[in-house]
Design an enzyme around this catalytic site. Structure first.
Site, PDB file in Angstrom:
ATOM      1  N   ASP A  39       1.344  -1.770 -14.433  1.00 16.45           N
ATOM      2  CA  ASP A  39       0.766  -0.072 -13.853  1.00 16.45           C
ATOM      3  C   ASP A  39       1.904   1.200 -14.575  1.00 16.45           C
ATOM      4  OD1 ASP A  39       1.500  -1.704 -11.485  1.00 16.45           O
ATOM      5  OD2 ASP A  39       3.187  -1.188 -10.741  1.00 16.45           O
ATOM      6  N   GLN A  55       4.283  -1.171 -17.179  1.00 16.87           N
ATOM      7  CA  GLN A  55       4.380  -2.617 -17.019  1.00 16.87           C
ATOM      8  C   GLN A  55       3.690  -3.431 -17.876  1.00 16.87           C
ATOM      9  OE1 GLN A  55       6.306  -4.055 -13.798  1.00 16.87           O
ATOM     10  NE2 GLN A  55       7.531  -2.016 -14.790  1.00 16.87           N
ATOM     11  N   PHE A  98      10.355  -3.561 -13.066  1.00 19.00           N
ATOM     12  CA  PHE A  98       9.410  -3.685 -12.238  1.00 19.00           C
ATOM     13  C   PHE A  98       9.198  -1.852 -12.574  1.00 19.00           C
ATOM     14  CE2 PHE A  98       8.455  -6.864  -9.447  1.00 19.00           C
ATOM     15  CZ  PHE A  98       8.248  -7.776 -10.067  1.00 19.00           C
ATOM     16  N   ARG A 167      11.073  -0.853  -4.268  1.00 24.31           N
ATOM     17  CA  ARG A 167      10.626  -0.824  -5.834  1.00 24.31           C
ATOM     18  C   ARG A 167      10.017   0.650  -6.005  1.00 24.31           C
ATOM     19  NH1 ARG A 167       7.520  -5.516  -4.828  1.00 24.31           N
ATOM     20  NH2 ARG A 167       5.605  -5.136  -3.916  1.00 24.31           N
ATOM     21  N   TRP A 305      -6.142  -5.784  -9.059  1.00 29.55           N
ATOM     22  CA  TRP A 305      -4.623  -7.056  -8.997  1.00 29.55           C
ATOM     23  C   TRP A 305      -5.677  -8.488  -8.497  1.00 29.55           C
ATOM     24  CZ3 TRP A 305      -0.755  -7.894 -10.619  1.00 29.55           C
ATOM     25  CH2 TRP A 305       0.442  -7.181 -11.317  1.00 29.55           C
TER      26      TRP A 305
HETATM   27  C1  FRU Z   1       2.153  -2.908  -8.803  1.00 32.19           C
HETATM   28  C2  FRU Z   1       3.361  -3.142  -8.769  1.00 32.19           C
HETATM   29  C3  FRU Z   1       4.768  -2.640  -8.563  1.00 32.19           C
HETATM   30  C4  FRU Z   1       5.529  -3.398  -9.609  1.00 32.19           C
HETATM   31  C5  FRU Z   1       4.996  -3.647 -10.490  1.00 32.19           C
HETATM   32  C6  FRU Z   1       5.737  -4.823 -11.512  1.00 32.19           C
HETATM   33  O1  FRU Z   1       1.088  -3.256  -9.250  1.00 32.19           O
HETATM   34  O2  FRU Z   1       3.470  -4.847  -7.764  1.00 32.19           O
HETATM   35  O3  FRU Z   1       4.978  -2.507  -7.223  1.00 32.19           O
HETATM   36  O4  FRU Z   1       6.527  -2.649  -9.948  1.00 32.19           O
HETATM   37  O5  FRU Z   1       3.240  -4.021 -10.084  1.00 32.19           O
HETATM   38  O6  FRU Z   1       4.704  -5.437 -12.159  1.00 32.19           O
END
Ligand code: FRU
Length: 491
Positions: A39, A55, A98, A167, A305
């Site tokens: 993300d 991320q 995250f 989150r 994903w």
């Molecule tokens: C979305 C997610 C978020 C989380 C992050 C973890 O792609 O699952 O909800 O914060 O990726 O890497």
């Protein structure tokens, strides 16, 4: 103070980055220094530049303990890599930092709000973990975690929600100087709520109420909320996991959803319409910012994903962020187009007007390449059954976009685009054909194709692994297609 974990990530990156050649990366799409990204995070404007975090697991091409990578830009297209901003290095975020957001504070510092993941077993996927909202602040390069972390903790999870899936805080300042953040929360029934917290100073938070709630049809967990006013309306964007498909939409498993409505003075969000944000194969977890000249711009992770575990052999980094898109709400729909900054990167215009493609395949001199901005207008569909546009093509490879007027649809296909695995490679999407004309803008940045439908505002995104030697572009018609082409090189 730079922790051992952060230093290790920075050192590792510095070693690996020189091993990746420029031509192995896109030009306008942000990639991680090495390893894996997902993300976009903290997409914001700070001290004269756009900042974009992401991320990041620098140590391999698969997801792992999450760091925040970091880059900045003055035009949203050319990104300067900055040192890794955060590492999972405390008791409250040891299993991962995250996703989250960023805001410039009145004292001139940049505040990052993110989710810290903690679990006794040391596994971020442990259902017994808990997720809390944390802060870090800095000068645009180095960030220090707030000593009072976490600021929203398990005891403050609203009733009916679970601390294990809580989150992705999205932080903003209201016109009256108070702060709000929305957080994605999974309920005990495994549906999702977008919950809102209020603060006077961005450090002490209290639960204010809910913005929206999913039903099972709209997905189990809504990730990465974003919430903003646009063109007199209020928009909530979420990324629902496990959402039911409907017609040609929401087939990705993990989807992107925009809910358009109004926000009452008491904070109630009244929903009026919803739509899928991206109609392609790879787009998730988008975030937006407001530019200094008042535009709302969105950027997303250019991956899915479900496909992300299948990294082609030899790939030196994995994951890109999408092209930034300018957003508008028009007739109750979210409209998207590439940021206007891209126009300054175009050169080498080639225009072909009133070309006819009849029951066969044609190519045009100069219409080729992998760094291109090409608009194709299809006029008069009366004798056209199907028009295929092949890009990134040679004898072995091609990626196709097929227009089938009778079915008012585009079919995207990247079965021959450098992937080694039988993952999702095709998608159908609606297009607007009522005006008897279709205009598509195709943007390629070496390892991706993004398609923007001019009239209907839809867009579709996919990443490609096709070798750069496949530069061809071809048009194939069943029946007769009347087309105009306007093509530029991007640089
Ligand atoms: C979305 C997610 C978020 C989380 C992050 C973890 O792609 O699952 O909800 O914060 O990726 O890497």
């Amino acid at each position: 103070m730079i922790s051992k974990q952060l230093q290790r990530a920075r050192d590792y990156e510095a070693e690996r980055i020189p091993e990746i050649g420029n031509e192995e990366r896109p030009v306008f799409h942000l990639t991680g220094g090495c390893g894996w990204i997902n993300d976009p995070n903290g997409f914001s404007f700070f001290r004269g530049a756009y900042h974009l975090f992401y991320q990041y697991h620098p140590f391999s091409n698969v997801w792992g303990p999450m760091h925040w990578g970091h880059a900045k830009s003055t035009d949203l297209l050319h990104w300067e890599r900055l040192p890794v901003a955060m590492a999972p290095d405390t008791s409250y975020d040891g299993e991962g930092c995250f996703s989250g957001s960023a805001l410039e504070m009145p004292d001139g510092r940049q505040l990052l709000m993110y989710t810290g993941v903690h679990s006794e077993s040391g596994d971020a996927d442990d259902p017994g973990r808990y997720q809390t909202q944390c802060l870090a602040w800095g000068d645009g390069i180095n960030y220090e975690k707030y000593e009072g972390n976490p600021v929203i903790f398990p005891e403050t999870v609203p009733g009916g929600c679970v601390a294990s899936d809580f989150r992705d805080p999205r932080l903003w300042r209201e016109a009256d100087g108070t702060y709000r953040c929305v957080v994605a929360a999974m309920t005990e029934k495994r549906t999702s709520r977008i919950v809102c917290f209020r603060s006077e100073d961005a450090f002490h938070w209290e639960y204010e109420g809910d913005i929206a709630e999913s039903t099972k049809k709209l997905g189990g967990m809504w990730e990465c909320p974003d919430y903003f006013a646009l063109d007199g309306r209020q928009v909530l964007c979420v990324s629902p996991m496990a959402m039911m498909p409907e017609g040609r939409e929401y087939h990705a498993g993990h989807n992107t959803l925009a809910i358009i409505g109004t926000r009452d003075p008491d904070g109630t969000f009244r929903q009026e319409a919803m739509q899928q944000i991206d109609n392609g194969i790879d787009f998730y977890a988008p975030q937006t910012l407001e530019t200094p000249d008042g535009r709302r711009v969105m950027i997303g992770w250019m991956q899915a994903w479900s496909n992300s575990k299948f990294v082609p052999p030899g790939v030196k980094y994995f994951g890109q962020l999408s092209l930034p898109r300018e957003l508008h709400v028009k007739n109750g729909r979210l409209m998207q187009e590439p940021v206007r900054e891209l126009l300054a990167c175009r050169s080498g215009q080639i225009i072909r007007k009133d070309e006819t493609v009849k029951n066969g395949t044609v190519s045009f001199p100069g219409i080729e390449g992998r760094l291109i901005d090409m608009t194709v207008t299809v006029r008069d569909f009366s004798e056209l059954k199907k028009l295929d546009i092949f890009v990134a093509a040679d004898e072995t490879y091609h990626t196709s976009v097929s227009f089938i007027p009778k079915r008012k649809m585009l079919r995207l296909d990247r079965n021959y685009s450098g992937y080694f695995y039988d993952i999702v490679h095709s998608r159908d999407m609606d297009v607007e054909t009522d005006g008897g004309m279709l205009t598509l803008r195709l943007i390629m940045d070496r390892y991706s194709l993004e398609i923007f439908e001019t009239g209907g505002g839809r867009c579709a995104t996919m990443s490609l692994f096709t070798p750069l030697s496949a530069q061809g572009i071809f048009f194939r018609a069943e029946g007769t297609a009347h087309i105009d082409i306007e093509k530029y090189i991007l640089q």
